[in-house]
Write a protein that holds these residues in place. Sequence first.
Motif, mmCIF file in Angstrom:
data_model
loop_
_atom_site.group_PDB
_atom_site.id
_atom_site.type_symbol
_atom_site.label_atom_id
_atom_site.label_comp_id
_atom_site.label_asym_id
_atom_site.label_seq_id
_atom_site.Cartn_x
_atom_site.Cartn_y
_atom_site.Cartn_z
ATOM 1 N N LEU A 26 0.597 -1.073 -0.013
ATOM 2 C CA LEU A 26 -0.006 0.008 -0.149
ATOM 3 C C LEU A 26 1.038 1.246 0.087
ATOM 4 C CD1 LEU A 26 -2.920 -1.225 2.473
ATOM 5 C CD2 LEU A 26 -3.115 -0.506 -0.162
ATOM 6 N N CYS A 27 1.968 1.042 0.698
ATOM 7 C CA CYS A 27 3.022 2.263 0.484
ATOM 8 C C CYS A 27 3.308 2.560 -0.764
ATOM 9 C CB CYS A 27 4.165 2.104 1.543
ATOM 10 S SG CYS A 27 3.850 2.310 3.291
ATOM 11 N N LEU A 28 3.653 1.516 -1.451
ATOM 12 C CA LEU A 28 4.135 1.542 -2.927
ATOM 13 C C LEU A 28 2.927 2.214 -3.855
ATOM 14 C CD1 LEU A 28 6.180 -1.643 -3.391
ATOM 15 C CD2 LEU A 28 6.989 0.575 -2.962
ATOM 16 N N ASP A 29 1.971 1.641 -3.499
ATOM 17 C CA ASP A 29 0.630 2.085 -4.343
ATOM 18 C C ASP A 29 0.280 3.584 -4.090
ATOM 19 O OD1 ASP A 29 0.122 -0.604 -4.829
ATOM 20 O OD2 ASP A 29 -1.689 -0.874 -3.589
ATOM 21 N N VAL A 30 0.462 4.114 -3.011
ATOM 22 C CA VAL A 30 0.220 5.602 -2.586
ATOM 23 C C VAL A 30 1.571 6.316 -3.605
ATOM 24 C CG1 VAL A 30 0.574 7.406 -1.282
ATOM 25 C CG2 VAL A 30 -0.971 5.444 -0.594
ATOM 26 N N GLN A 31 2.753 6.057 -3.276
ATOM 27 C CA GLN A 31 3.808 6.684 -4.006
ATOM 28 C C GLN A 31 3.851 6.640 -5.411
ATOM 29 O OE1 GLN A 31 7.024 4.137 -1.868
ATOM 30 N NE2 GLN A 31 7.306 5.866 -0.324
ATOM 31 N N GLY A 32 3.303 5.319 -5.875
ATOM 32 C CA GLY A 32 3.229 5.270 -7.404
ATOM 33 C C GLY A 32 2.031 6.058 -8.082
ATOM 34 N N ALA A 33 0.954 6.258 -7.405
ATOM 35 C CA ALA A 33 -0.254 6.894 -7.723
ATOM 36 C C ALA A 33 0.011 8.683 -8.205
ATOM 37 C CB ALA A 33 -1.406 6.959 -6.843
ATOM 38 N N GLY A 34 -0.453 8.957 -9.078
ATOM 39 C CA GLY A 34 -0.510 10.484 -9.390
ATOM 40 C C GLY A 34 -0.940 11.215 -8.378
ATOM 41 N N ARG A 35 -0.987 12.427 -8.370
ATOM 42 C CA ARG A 35 -1.627 13.224 -7.248
ATOM 43 C C ARG A 35 -2.876 12.754 -6.964
ATOM 44 N NH1 ARG A 35 -0.364 19.617 -5.911
ATOM 45 N NH2 ARG A 35 -2.179 19.951 -4.545
ATOM 46 N N ASP A 36 -3.868 12.804 -8.048
ATOM 47 C CA ASP A 36 -5.151 12.712 -8.063
ATOM 48 C C ASP A 36 -5.679 11.116 -7.442
ATOM 49 O OD1 ASP A 36 -5.539 15.359 -8.776
ATOM 50 O OD2 ASP A 36 -6.066 14.936 -10.873
ATOM 51 N N GLY A 37 -4.761 10.348 -7.687
ATOM 52 C CA GLY A 37 -4.791 8.889 -7.442
ATOM 53 C C GLY A 37 -4.458 8.264 -6.075
ATOM 54 N N LYS A 38 -3.936 9.395 -5.487
ATOM 55 C CA LYS A 38 -3.456 8.932 -3.840
ATOM 56 C C LYS A 38 -4.430 8.765 -2.794
ATOM 57 C CE LYS A 38 1.132 10.912 -4.636
ATOM 58 N NZ LYS A 38 1.728 9.673 -4.773
ATOM 59 N N LYS A 39 -5.495 9.490 -2.967
ATOM 60 C CA LYS A 39 -6.475 9.395 -1.833
ATOM 61 C C LYS A 39 -6.858 8.205 -1.665
ATOM 62 C CE LYS A 39 -10.907 11.510 -0.566
ATOM 63 N NZ LYS A 39 -12.074 12.346 -1.121
ATOM 64 N N TYR A 40 -7.428 7.122 -2.352
ATOM 65 C CA TYR A 40 -8.029 6.233 -2.116
ATOM 66 C C TYR A 40 -6.797 5.069 -1.477
ATOM 67 C CZ TYR A 40 -12.284 7.906 -3.907
ATOM 68 O OH TYR A 40 -13.399 8.735 -4.118
ATOM 69 N N PRO A 41 -5.735 4.868 -1.988
ATOM 70 C CA PRO A 41 -4.651 3.991 -1.611
ATOM 71 C C PRO A 41 -4.208 4.638 -0.123
ATOM 72 C CG PRO A 41 -4.026 4.984 -3.593
ATOM 73 C CD PRO A 41 -5.453 5.388 -3.578
ATOM 74 N N LEU A 42 -4.179 5.927 0.014
ATOM 75 C CA LEU A 42 -3.885 6.511 1.191
ATOM 76 C C LEU A 42 -5.027 5.721 2.416
ATOM 77 C CD1 LEU A 42 -1.775 8.201 3.029
ATOM 78 C CD2 LEU A 42 -3.360 10.104 2.351
ATOM 79 N N ALA A 43 -6.189 6.231 2.029
ATOM 80 C CA ALA A 43 -7.320 5.828 2.731
ATOM 81 C C ALA A 43 -7.063 4.121 3.385
ATOM 82 C CB ALA A 43 -8.540 5.954 2.395
ATOM 83 N N ALA A 44 -6.889 3.386 2.284
ATOM 84 C CA ALA A 44 -6.609 2.051 2.400
ATOM 85 C C ALA A 44 -5.433 1.619 3.426
ATOM 86 C CB ALA A 44 -6.431 1.140 1.062
ATOM 87 N N LEU A 45 -4.362 2.380 3.203
ATOM 88 C CA LEU A 45 -3.242 2.269 4.088
ATOM 89 C C LEU A 45 -3.332 2.563 5.531
ATOM 90 C CD1 LEU A 45 -0.124 1.748 4.651
ATOM 91 C CD2 LEU A 45 0.104 4.155 3.766
ATOM 92 N N ARG A 46 -4.253 3.765 5.720
ATOM 93 C CA ARG A 46 -4.637 4.252 6.939
ATOM 94 C C ARG A 46 -5.277 3.175 7.743
ATOM 95 N NH1 ARG A 46 -8.745 8.890 8.888
ATOM 96 N NH2 ARG A 46 -8.312 8.579 10.968
ATOM 97 N N GLN A 47 -6.303 2.561 7.041
ATOM 98 C CA GLN A 47 -7.272 1.449 7.659
ATOM 99 C C GLN A 47 -6.321 0.230 7.966
ATOM 100 O OE1 GLN A 47 -10.078 0.026 4.925
ATOM 101 N NE2 GLN A 47 -11.694 -0.617 6.684
ATOM 102 N N ALA A 48 -5.493 -0.067 6.897
ATOM 103 C CA ALA A 48 -4.646 -1.237 7.157
ATOM 104 C C ALA A 48 -3.863 -1.111 8.434
ATOM 105 C CB ALA A 48 -4.095 -1.713 5.844
ATOM 106 N N VAL A 49 -3.120 0.064 8.336
ATOM 107 C CA VAL A 49 -2.287 0.191 9.497
ATOM 108 C C VAL A 49 -3.165 0.369 11.115
ATOM 109 C CG1 VAL A 49 -0.903 2.037 10.588
ATOM 110 C CG2 VAL A 49 -0.376 1.333 8.269
ATOM 111 N N HIS A 50 -4.247 0.844 11.100
ATOM 112 C CA HIS A 50 -5.208 1.171 12.283
ATOM 113 C C HIS A 50 -5.424 -0.331 12.600
ATOM 114 C CE1 HIS A 50 -7.554 2.752 15.093
ATOM 115 N NE2 HIS A 50 -8.393 2.132 14.711
ATOM 116 N N ARG A 51 -5.927 -1.171 11.512
ATOM 117 C CA ARG A 51 -6.425 -2.374 12.120
ATOM 118 C C ARG A 51 -5.291 -3.240 12.496
ATOM 119 N NH1 ARG A 51 -6.693 -7.078 8.902
ATOM 120 N NH2 ARG A 51 -8.553 -8.558 9.364
ATOM 121 N N HIS A 52 -4.095 -3.088 11.932
ATOM 122 C CA HIS A 52 -2.760 -3.904 12.207
ATOM 123 C C HIS A 52 -2.432 -3.459 13.735
ATOM 124 C CE1 HIS A 52 0.913 -5.856 11.613
ATOM 125 N NE2 HIS A 52 1.706 -5.024 12.120
ATOM 126 N N GLN A 53 -2.600 -2.304 14.128
ATOM 127 C CA GLN A 53 -2.379 -1.784 15.191
ATOM 128 C C GLN A 53 -3.103 -2.247 16.270
ATOM 129 O OE1 GLN A 53 0.568 -0.396 16.176
ATOM 130 N NE2 GLN A 53 0.269 0.466 18.155
#
Length: 153
Positions: A26-53
Amino acid sequence: MRTFQIVVSPDVVDVLRHEHEQIRQLCLDVQGAGRDGKKYPLAALRQAVHRHQLGEVAVAHPAVRNLGPDGDAVALDLQVKGDQLDRSLAELDRLGVGLADFEVRFAAVCDGLLDHAADQERAEFPLLRRYVPAQRRHMMASAMQNVRIMALG
């Protein structure tokens, strides 16, 4: 002749290691997305990290306390750093991908997440594998899932 295959469910270490891989991707997905495409992978990353924690704090870290000579220190260090990363990622998500220094801030959070995962794999996982019986580690994976389900409800 019929053969039967025994299916073994993953233990808590397997689950957490798999989640580390998801977080890395998911970190790679956010980094690889264009500026307009970062919102959803960032939200997915946030959810994954929170769930993991949630799973770490409720199940993994408490199990490591009192294991071996360093169990308490390992569990406390990982919990503090994990909580900080969870909050930092939530703040970055709240500020949004349009933030002027988003890329720099995200890179720092992502590096922190990867370092945290490596620290957990190096310090906590061996304690769990060495001192916690396999059957209990499998039960811990189920307990972690239950904690996450209750947190959603």
